[in-house]
Design an enzyme around this catalytic site. Structure first.
Site, PDB file in Angstrom:
ATOM      1  N   HIS A  38      74.795  26.215  26.708  1.00 23.59           N
ATOM      2  CA  HIS A  38      75.628  26.142  27.905  1.00 23.59           C
ATOM      3  C   HIS A  38      75.259  27.207  28.920  1.00 23.59           C
ATOM      4  O   HIS A  38      76.114  27.740  29.624  1.00 23.59           O
ATOM      5  CB  HIS A  38      77.119  26.157  27.546  1.00 23.59           C
ATOM      6  N   HIS A  50      67.828  21.090  36.473  1.00 26.53           N
ATOM      7  CA  HIS A  50      68.350  19.930  35.740  1.00 26.53           C
ATOM      8  C   HIS A  50      68.595  20.435  34.322  1.00 26.53           C
ATOM      9  O   HIS A  50      68.700  21.643  34.128  1.00 26.53           O
ATOM     10  CB  HIS A  50      67.324  18.779  35.786  1.00 26.53           C
ATOM     11  N   GLU A  91      62.417  18.741  23.710  1.00 21.28           N
ATOM     12  CA  GLU A  91      63.073  18.820  25.018  1.00 21.28           C
ATOM     13  C   GLU A  91      63.810  17.506  25.294  1.00 21.28           C
ATOM     14  O   GLU A  91      64.904  17.478  25.846  1.00 21.28           O
ATOM     15  CB  GLU A  91      62.024  19.077  26.093  1.00 21.28           C
ATOM     16  N   CYS A 151      60.759  18.432  38.375  1.00 20.12           N
ATOM     17  CA  CYS A 151      61.265  19.509  37.519  1.00 20.12           C
ATOM     18  C   CYS A 151      61.486  20.794  38.311  1.00 20.12           C
ATOM     19  O   CYS A 151      62.084  21.743  37.812  1.00 20.12           O
ATOM     20  CB  CYS A 151      60.297  19.787  36.366  1.00 20.12           C
ATOM     21  N   HIS A 193      67.613  24.161  33.285  1.00 19.00           N
ATOM     22  CA  HIS A 193      66.465  24.989  33.655  1.00 19.00           C
ATOM     23  C   HIS A 193      65.836  24.413  34.927  1.00 19.00           C
ATOM     24  O   HIS A 193      66.105  23.292  35.336  1.00 19.00           O
ATOM     25  CB  HIS A 193      65.442  25.117  32.519  1.00 19.00           C
ATOM     26  N   HIS A 216      68.876  19.697  29.687  1.00 16.45           N
ATOM     27  CA  HIS A 216      68.490  18.976  28.468  1.00 16.45           C
ATOM     28  C   HIS A 216      69.438  19.296  27.318  1.00 16.45           C
ATOM     29  O   HIS A 216      70.065  20.347  27.277  1.00 16.45           O
ATOM     30  CB  HIS A 216      67.068  19.369  28.039  1.00 16.45           C
TER      31      HIS A 216
END
Lengths: 149, 149, 149, 149, 149, 149
Positions: free
Chosen positions: E89, E48, E138, E42, E23, E50
């Site tokens: 994914h 990036h 997260e 972010c 995200h 998670h």
């Protein structure tokens, strides 16, 4: 933007931090044998220690512009200043002013962290942002939480 | 019985225990400022503490009759007597005789636990049963292991 | 001081750090259908991501004065500069120069982290201090380690 | 592509799976009191159970084209067919043919999983891909590993 | 059968699933510098990622015949279809239709998962079965939960 | 002492214990095929097993003298006698009297543990100390909690 947030949504946001501290469970108002009866080996003279895991939960309405409840960078700064600086790598009985009149049990620590954060957050808290819970894991097995009641 | 064990099988058996202790990283042979330079806040006067997680690994040949490498009830007794009694709810700098001439880092603690267990297991150890590894997690992030080298 | 360290003791010291990154498994030298056959949903166009947990292990002889293998404050600085700055909150395929000619699998990432640290540690490494292992957990279920072989 | 892989790189790739099973530690060749002496409450008649956590490690050279040591989708299929189907939601003493002549300790289970996977992987294994380790955590505290020795 | 269930018992049943996604925190309605001020790293262009850990809690009365609150096989199917297929994914900013008008923070994701499940469970929900909570971790440190308020 | 406790503070104190047990999900009042339809492989004849993780939460007012909500040594004794002795290393369907008329699902187990502890704590419970929650994790993914409703 963010039509999922068109109506107000109340969420609970939690952040964990760790601090490593020593403590001794001992009430100087009581005789030694009573301290041993109550606290057992937790009353050993020089103290022992823990990796305390602290979880702070804020609650409130998600901001429509940012999608955040609260700026976690700001929360991180507050926790560094108020919690890490005060407790990390300290002996709770000797080094923490606020605990001088207390037996530093996890229950008492929870209450103290709440009081500290409530005062610090002070004018940030409002109808849409509240301090919801302070939870401390003393070990992987034992934990205490306080909700300000 | 146990035809899977007809030929000798070498396994590694690990058991974790936890102890909660205080320590201070400070070398009295060095001046204070050098201690601060080396150990930072770990050198705070009254110490701090950890939930130490200790993992002992034995290696050797599985017993054909029992299917065990070693009786875990016996290992538990040994760990209670040698490790828990010595370190749990203690201040490592003040309460542990073997550490009086040491800075109680996790590295040193690993080496000490190895020496203690090697001596205690003494006549139990043989060609088919060895002390393989002592691993200590000081926090969830930092760990040290020692293999007797 | 520290008579437990009178004879040299070889220990293994590990430190974990986490970085959050996106990646896409896709080899531009292969046709699309072969990429799908090899990488499945990991080849989705815009990528996906992970909380990568990295564990670095150094090995060597414990220092007799400090009781440390290596100054963890220094290691922390090195890992911030070399690993966090390079990988954290990045898209591995787009943002990491060293991965431009690679499919950024966890295997490749392990090898790259080793090469980076070996070069950076360079003149610190000696007969008594070695880089021993780089381990990366891509998820709680999958991990890869590399020992420089 | 992948110039990090220009020279062969040997990595270790691990995957965890969980299965839930019952077992009873009891050797029918021994009298009941000896079983109790050896196995204690683990010898209770109807058995007890665990969430077994199994970690398989393969070792070998990273493939230059894919960046993988081994196709994890294929490993997943193998583990489903050989391990989950055989052990999950079973009573090891009653339901697993290969354990009929064994006391189903974690040591024995490790050896059996190794033998099963070595046979199944058979022609996949070669100079560049080996079965390296089978590790089973019976609980969070106890684990056994086997490396084929 | 089941006389413990003679009187109605209200329980809370939770199930965890994981999905891996990328995200980027970026609000296109705001200038770039404000995005950086709010979201920091972010907001990096390519995103990036998670390992998101999602925990769904249902509440209600235990069924007297089955001893279940709800058939977990059915819940598993629902979570596969509604959550895994939609988020796993994927790049949340590019690949998830419902998030096109949102900054995909964990707060927003929690609210979206609630809305999706509430609609899907629709006619299953009744006086004796409710969707109680959606919680998303997260990272190991940060989590958000939403209770439909 | 303890001026943080000058006004009454309500906390929640939790303690985790683990027991290892076998169970079979099967309702003898239903035909076999219906059992398979409802319970799937959980209905396998000889049962399977779990490492059950139980978390008990008490709530109430912190004691001003001790800084404790409740003496954890006493709680530990109660949990040993009532929970460990009854469930640990047992087959829930065969060995636990209270479950003879029940399908031993985690929901039912939660309710039973509550009833057992409520009766045992009986005269200890008062206006300032309540049993708040019983939570059981059957696996790392599935959990149930009961609050006495």
């Amino acid at each position: 933007m963010n039509d999922l947030l068109e109506r107000p949504r109340k969420v609970y946001v939690s952040r964990k931090i760790e601090f490593n501290a020593a403590h001794r469970l001992f009430n100087p108002d009581l005789p030694d044998d009573e301290n041993v009866a109550i606290y057992g080996k937790c009353s050993n003279k020089h103290g022992h220690g823990h990796n305390y895991l602290l979880e702070i939960t804020l609650s409130g309405i998600v901001d429509r512009t940012t999608g955040f409840l609260f700026d976690l960078k700001e929360l991180k700064t507050i926790l560094e200043e108020e919690i890490i600086n005060r407790f990390d790598h300290k002996h709770l009985n000797h080094d923490v002013a606020e605990l001088q009149k207390c037996v530093p049990t996890t229950e008492v620590l929870c209450v103290l962290v709440w009081d500290i954060l409530e005062e610090r957050l002070g004018n940030i808290l409002n109808r849409e942002l509240a301090l919801h819970e302070v939870k401390i894991y003393e070990t992987g097995k034992n934990s205490v939480c306080y909700l300000g009641e």
